[in-house]
Write an enzyme that holds these catalytic residues in place. Structure first.
Site, PDB file in Angstrom:
ATOM      1  N   ASP A  39      75.646  11.366  39.106  1.00 31.33           N
ATOM      2  CA  ASP A  39      75.082  12.126  40.209  1.00 31.33           C
ATOM      3  C   ASP A  39      76.095  13.151  40.705  1.00 31.33           C
ATOM      4  OD1 ASP A  39      72.676  10.725  40.224  1.00 31.33           O
ATOM      5  OD2 ASP A  39      73.415   9.224  41.635  1.00 31.33           O
ATOM      6  N   TYR A  67      81.754   0.491  38.185  1.00 33.75           N
ATOM      7  CA  TYR A  67      81.774   1.442  39.292  1.00 33.75           C
ATOM      8  C   TYR A  67      82.474   0.821  40.505  1.00 33.75           C
ATOM      9  CZ  TYR A  67      77.880   3.745  36.796  1.00 33.75           C
ATOM     10  OH  TYR A  67      77.091   4.352  35.862  1.00 33.75           O
ATOM     11  N   ASP A  81      71.281   7.564  49.091  1.00 34.05           N
ATOM     12  CA  ASP A  81      72.697   7.845  49.337  1.00 34.05           C
ATOM     13  C   ASP A  81      72.799   8.764  50.555  1.00 34.05           C
ATOM     14  OD1 ASP A  81      72.626  10.690  48.490  1.00 34.05           O
ATOM     15  OD2 ASP A  81      72.328   9.876  46.489  1.00 34.05           O
ATOM     16  N   ARG A 173      72.808   3.237  43.493  1.00 31.09           N
ATOM     17  CA  ARG A 173      72.149   3.656  44.738  1.00 31.09           C
ATOM     18  C   ARG A 173      71.040   2.677  45.111  1.00 31.09           C
ATOM     19  NH1 ARG A 173      69.321   8.329  43.784  1.00 31.09           N
ATOM     20  NH2 ARG A 173      69.851   8.393  41.574  1.00 31.09           N
TER      21      ARG A 173
END
Length: 304
Positions: A39, A67, A81, A173
């Site tokens: 993203d 992550y 987000d 997300r």
């Protein structure tokens, strides 16, 4: 000219496609492509294939990704987000560290996850995020994902930092949004940084500015992950001179064209690396051939 992968530490605020465009300009080549889109607000590992490396993209094993993320409690947004429009705010004060750790355990293992509307998944050829920007919400099928580990890094309400090791196709997300719902106050991703994607790790990454400097200094090779290394998950069959000559002429080699005394791979349908002096020559498939003693090798892609 380099052939292989450079691991770019993608900065926030640009798309993965923007990174490819910049790498093309820096290296002066059109044969550039990325794997595993990030993203725009996310940072971290973005493997970029260059020249012969682009041939290796279909054979990569990026099934496991890592992550580090920061979730903001008490808010829900349309994009899941903090770049999106706020849909709801709620009191996060009742949330304790123990509650967060309990919820993290609930989201570990084999799960079903509904992809977000703001995603590149296509419906009838149209990316969902374009439909979302038009105010449309369509039904999405749940996807099976695996959360191998989910670790709390920092509890500093309203912010929660965590590390997740997960399967390809996992939307962090959505994970933050789902955990926020269970916590009762909502949650949206504030920061997302990819630490690893398959064999590519942040420790081997370089910034776009660093890549530019390396190109100017003539030291690009030191930053390049070779196709041989990128496909290290595959069994290796080193070729002898005859085998190398066969591949160069587009012929699938026999096992007798290798430097092995016994077959390295006995199962049919297995992809293998054909190599010479630790250089990837080709990717091939070992196919079963009845009761034949020797493997039957079929070329899939030549790297020469």
């Amino acid at each position: 000219m380099i052939n292989g992968f450079v691991v770019i530490d993608k900065p926030a605020g640009i798309t993965s496609h923007d990174v490819v465009s910049r790498v093309r300009r820096i290296l002066g080549t059109r044969k550039v492509g990325h794997t595993g889109t990030l993203d725009p607000f996310a940072t971290g590992v973005l493997p970029v294939a260059v020249n012969e490396g682009t041939k290796a993209i279909p054979f990569l094993d990026e099934g496991v990704k890592c992550y580090e993320a920061v979730m903001q409690l008490g808010v829900s947004t349309d994009t899941l987000d903090m770049t999106g429009a706020t849909l709801r705010k709620a009191d996060w004060l009742p949330v304790t560290r123990d509650k967060v750790e309990s919820v993290l355990k609930q989201f570990t293992g084999h799960l079903s996850q509904i992809p977000p509307m703001y995603s590149a998944i296509k419906l009838n050829g149209q990316p969902l995020y374009k439909l979302a920007r038009q105010g449309q919400v369509v039904e999405r099928s749940a996807r099976e994902i695996d959360i191998h580990s989910l670790e709390l890094l920092l509890f500093a309400p309203p912010f929660v930092s965590f590390r997740v090791v997960c399967s390809r196709g996992t939307y962090v997300r959505t994970l933050a949004d789902d955990m926020g719902e269970i916590l009762g106050c909502g949650g949206a991703l504030k920061e997302l940084r990819r630490i690893a994607s398959g064999p590519f790790e942040i420790s081997a990454s370089v910034s776009l500015e660093g890549l530019k400097e390396a190109a100017q200094d003539g030291i690009l090779e030191s930053l390049t992950v070779s196709p041989y290394a990128a496909l290290s998950h595959m069994p290796e069959i080193p070729l002898n001179d005859a085998g190398l000559a066969h591949v160069r002429h587009g012929r699938s080699p026999e096992f007798s064209d290798s430097e092995l005394s016994v077959p390295a791979v006995r199962d049919g349908g297995t992809l293998v690396r054909l190599t010479r002096n630790r250089t990837l020559i080709a990717v091939a498939e070992r196919r079963s051939c009845g009761n034949a003693a020797e493997p039957h090798i079929v070329l899939k892609r030549v790297f020469m």
